[in-house]
Scaffold this motif. Sequence first.
Motif, PDB file in Angstrom:
ATOM      1  N   GLU A 110      -8.003 -15.691 -12.175  1.00 24.83           N
ATOM      2  CA  GLU A 110      -8.527 -14.330 -12.187  1.00 24.83           C
ATOM      3  C   GLU A 110      -7.498 -13.389 -12.792  1.00 24.83           C
ATOM      4  OE1 GLU A 110     -10.261 -13.043  -8.497  1.00 24.83           O
ATOM      5  OE2 GLU A 110     -10.773 -15.109  -7.986  1.00 24.83           O
ATOM      6  N   LEU A 111      -7.965 -12.505 -13.667  1.00 19.32           N
ATOM      7  CA  LEU A 111      -7.088 -11.520 -14.286  1.00 19.32           C
ATOM      8  C   LEU A 111      -7.019 -10.285 -13.413  1.00 19.32           C
ATOM      9  CD1 LEU A 111      -8.291 -11.788 -17.982  1.00 19.32           C
ATOM     10  CD2 LEU A 111      -6.283 -12.837 -16.951  1.00 19.32           C
ATOM     11  N   TYR A 112      -5.846  -9.734 -13.295  1.00 25.78           N
ATOM     12  CA  TYR A 112      -5.649  -8.544 -12.469  1.00 25.78           C
ATOM     13  C   TYR A 112      -4.837  -7.552 -13.283  1.00 25.78           C
ATOM     14  CZ  TYR A 112      -3.986  -5.529  -8.741  1.00 25.78           C
ATOM     15  OH  TYR A 112      -3.685  -4.441  -7.969  1.00 25.78           O
ATOM     16  N   ASN A 113      -5.363  -6.377 -13.431  1.00 24.41           N
ATOM     17  CA  ASN A 113      -4.690  -5.358 -14.213  1.00 24.41           C
ATOM     18  C   ASN A 113      -4.190  -4.264 -13.269  1.00 24.41           C
ATOM     19  OD1 ASN A 113      -3.993  -3.167 -15.831  1.00 24.41           O
ATOM     20  ND2 ASN A 113      -5.538  -3.671 -17.370  1.00 24.41           N
ATOM     21  N   GLU A 114      -2.893  -4.276 -12.997  1.00 24.56           N
ATOM     22  CA  GLU A 114      -2.278  -3.328 -12.053  1.00 24.56           C
ATOM     23  C   GLU A 114      -2.502  -1.878 -12.501  1.00 24.56           C
ATOM     24  OE1 GLU A 114       0.022  -2.278  -8.674  1.00 24.56           O
ATOM     25  OE2 GLU A 114      -0.433  -4.314  -9.270  1.00 24.56           O
ATOM     26  N   ALA A 115      -2.324  -1.599 -13.796  1.00 18.46           N
ATOM     27  CA  ALA A 115      -2.473  -0.227 -14.300  1.00 18.46           C
ATOM     28  C   ALA A 115      -3.905   0.260 -14.114  1.00 18.46           C
ATOM     29  CB  ALA A 115      -2.081  -0.161 -15.775  1.00 18.46           C
ATOM     30  N   GLU A 116      -4.863  -0.601 -14.380  1.00 21.79           N
ATOM     31  CA  GLU A 116      -6.267  -0.233 -14.226  1.00 21.79           C
ATOM     32  C   GLU A 116      -6.589   0.033 -12.757  1.00 21.79           C
ATOM     33  OE1 GLU A 116     -10.178  -2.756 -14.881  1.00 21.79           O
ATOM     34  OE2 GLU A 116      -9.122  -2.412 -16.778  1.00 21.79           O
ATOM     35  N   ASP A 117      -6.033  -0.791 -11.890  1.00 23.31           N
ATOM     36  CA  ASP A 117      -6.243  -0.620 -10.458  1.00 23.31           C
ATOM     37  C   ASP A 117      -5.639   0.691  -9.968  1.00 23.31           C
ATOM     38  OD1 ASP A 117      -7.301  -1.715  -8.009  1.00 23.31           O
ATOM     39  OD2 ASP A 117      -5.218  -2.001  -7.384  1.00 23.31           O
ATOM     40  N   MET A 118      -4.437   1.024 -10.428  1.00 23.03           N
ATOM     41  CA  MET A 118      -3.780   2.280 -10.039  1.00 23.03           C
ATOM     42  C   MET A 118      -4.575   3.487 -10.539  1.00 23.03           C
ATOM     43  SD  MET A 118      -1.120   1.932  -8.146  1.00 23.03           S
ATOM     44  CE  MET A 118      -0.125   3.390  -8.402  1.00 23.03           C
ATOM     45  N   THR A 119      -5.095   3.388 -11.763  1.00 21.15           N
ATOM     46  CA  THR A 119      -5.886   4.482 -12.323  1.00 21.15           C
ATOM     47  C   THR A 119      -7.143   4.707 -11.483  1.00 21.15           C
ATOM     48  OG1 THR A 119      -5.081   3.967 -14.529  1.00 21.15           O
ATOM     49  CG2 THR A 119      -7.074   5.295 -14.396  1.00 21.15           C
ATOM     50  N   ALA A 120      -7.813   3.630 -11.125  1.00 24.07           N
ATOM     51  CA  ALA A 120      -9.025   3.737 -10.305  1.00 24.07           C
ATOM     52  C   ALA A 120      -8.700   4.327  -8.935  1.00 24.07           C
ATOM     53  CB  ALA A 120      -9.686   2.372 -10.165  1.00 24.07           C
ATOM     54  N   VAL A 125       0.843  -1.203   0.000  1.00 27.14           N
ATOM     55  CA  VAL A 125       0.000   0.000   0.000  1.00 27.14           C
ATOM     56  C   VAL A 125       0.875   1.250   0.000  1.00 27.14           C
ATOM     57  CG1 VAL A 125      -1.559   1.340   1.480  1.00 27.14           C
ATOM     58  CG2 VAL A 125      -2.066  -1.025   0.990  1.00 27.14           C
ATOM     59  N   PHE A 126       1.910   1.248   0.814  1.00 27.18           N
ATOM     60  CA  PHE A 126       2.808   2.402   0.899  1.00 27.18           C
ATOM     61  C   PHE A 126       3.478   2.656  -0.452  1.00 27.18           C
ATOM     62  CE2 PHE A 126       6.715   4.611   2.290  1.00 27.18           C
ATOM     63  CZ  PHE A 126       6.143   5.612   3.072  1.00 27.18           C
ATOM     64  N   GLN A 127       3.976   1.593  -1.072  1.00 29.75           N
ATOM     65  CA  GLN A 127       4.636   1.733  -2.375  1.00 29.75           C
ATOM     66  C   GLN A 127       3.658   2.216  -3.449  1.00 29.75           C
ATOM     67  OE1 GLN A 127       7.830   1.360  -3.457  1.00 29.75           O
ATOM     68  NE2 GLN A 127       8.400   1.205  -1.312  1.00 29.75           N
ATOM     69  N   LYS A 128       2.466   1.632  -3.481  1.00 32.18           N
ATOM     70  CA  LYS A 128       1.470   2.029  -4.481  1.00 32.18           C
ATOM     71  C   LYS A 128       1.082   3.498  -4.314  1.00 32.18           C
ATOM     72  CE  LYS A 128      -0.755  -2.381  -5.416  1.00 32.18           C
ATOM     73  NZ  LYS A 128      -1.989  -3.171  -5.295  1.00 32.18           N
ATOM     74  N   ALA A 129       0.878   3.915  -3.075  1.00 26.86           N
ATOM     75  CA  ALA A 129       0.490   5.310  -2.830  1.00 26.86           C
ATOM     76  C   ALA A 129       1.598   6.260  -3.258  1.00 26.86           C
ATOM     77  CB  ALA A 129       0.152   5.521  -1.356  1.00 26.86           C
ATOM     78  N   LEU A 130       2.841   5.921  -2.943  1.00 26.29           N
ATOM     79  CA  LEU A 130       3.965   6.760  -3.374  1.00 26.29           C
ATOM     80  C   LEU A 130       4.031   6.846  -4.896  1.00 26.29           C
ATOM     81  CD1 LEU A 130       7.001   5.979  -1.033  1.00 26.29           C
ATOM     82  CD2 LEU A 130       5.899   8.182  -1.393  1.00 26.29           C
ATOM     83  N   MET A 131       3.891   5.694  -5.561  1.00 22.82           N
ATOM     84  CA  MET A 131       3.933   5.685  -7.039  1.00 22.82           C
ATOM     85  C   MET A 131       2.796   6.513  -7.618  1.00 22.82           C
ATOM     86  SD  MET A 131       5.218   1.762  -7.883  1.00 22.82           S
ATOM     87  CE  MET A 131       3.594   1.308  -8.324  1.00 22.82           C
ATOM     88  N   GLN A 132       1.626   6.378  -7.023  1.00 25.24           N
ATOM     89  CA  GLN A 132       0.456   7.117  -7.479  1.00 25.24           C
ATOM     90  C   GLN A 132       0.672   8.630  -7.355  1.00 25.24           C
ATOM     91  OE1 GLN A 132      -3.210   7.603  -4.872  1.00 25.24           O
ATOM     92  NE2 GLN A 132      -3.732   5.810  -6.091  1.00 25.24           N
ATOM     93  N   ILE A 133       1.179   9.050  -6.209  1.00 18.19           N
ATOM     94  CA  ILE A 133       1.414  10.480  -5.964  1.00 18.19           C
ATOM     95  C   ILE A 133       2.488  11.020  -6.906  1.00 18.19           C
ATOM     96  CG2 ILE A 133       2.326  12.122  -4.265  1.00 18.19           C
ATOM     97  CD1 ILE A 133       0.868  10.374  -2.111  1.00 18.19           C
ATOM     98  N   ILE A 134       3.566  10.271  -7.058  1.00 17.56           N
ATOM     99  CA  ILE A 134       4.654  10.702  -7.951  1.00 17.56           C
ATOM    100  C   ILE A 134       4.160  10.795  -9.395  1.00 17.56           C
ATOM    101  CG2 ILE A 134       6.869   9.983  -8.947  1.00 17.56           C
ATOM    102  CD1 ILE A 134       7.522   8.822  -6.102  1.00 17.56           C
ATOM    103  N   ALA A 135       3.383   9.810  -9.829  1.00 25.44           N
ATOM    104  CA  ALA A 135       2.859   9.824 -11.200  1.00 25.44           C
ATOM    105  C   ALA A 135       1.965  11.042 -11.415  1.00 25.44           C
ATOM    106  CB  ALA A 135       2.089   8.535 -11.480  1.00 25.44           C
TER     107      ALA A 135
END
Length: 187
Positions: A100-110, A47-57
């Motif tokens: 199950e298919l998981y799309n990381e980019a779609e999840d980050m966008t949402a 969660v910490f890594q995803k949030a940092l990546m999201q904010i930086i992006a």
Amino acid sequence: MSDNESLLNDVANGDKIALQRLYTVVFPKIHSFVLKNKGKQEDAEDVFQKALMQIIARYKVKGLSIESSFEAFLFTACRNLWRRELNKRKKVVTNQEVVELYNEAEDMTAATLEQEKWELFQEKLLELSENCKTLLKLFFKKTPYKDIVKQLRYNSDNVVRQRIFNCKSQLTKMITNDVRFKHLKEL
């Protein structure tokens, strides 16, 4: 450049000292929150890594203005991501025979879109009168009407209900009249 802008810029540019500061100051809070809410060490790290990546992006793509402290902003982003993850886990049905298919980019966008909606809500909430802010904060914390009557010295539950309705209506109108709302709604 404000402290927030400076820290955000440093983090976006991979400054090790700035990142270490976040890991020292913010990560323990995220770790504690995730563990208290059905998570594990690995979940907190993800969660910490995803949030940092999201904010930086977001910062690199279209800029980002943070009104609170960067640390508070990061914590809120992490908290929202973890809650989203918990909701997603509730809905997942595991069947060993189905992949199950998981799309990381779609999840980050949402998740980014959800964070932008939260920020718009928070911004408009701050624009309300002090009385409305107080009433809605109590309402969102699920404080019973009787307690609100006592705490804010209203005459009755009905007065509180009516006042909350009016404040929610004002907030909704402010949000829907903002140009960002129309953009977020279309996505």
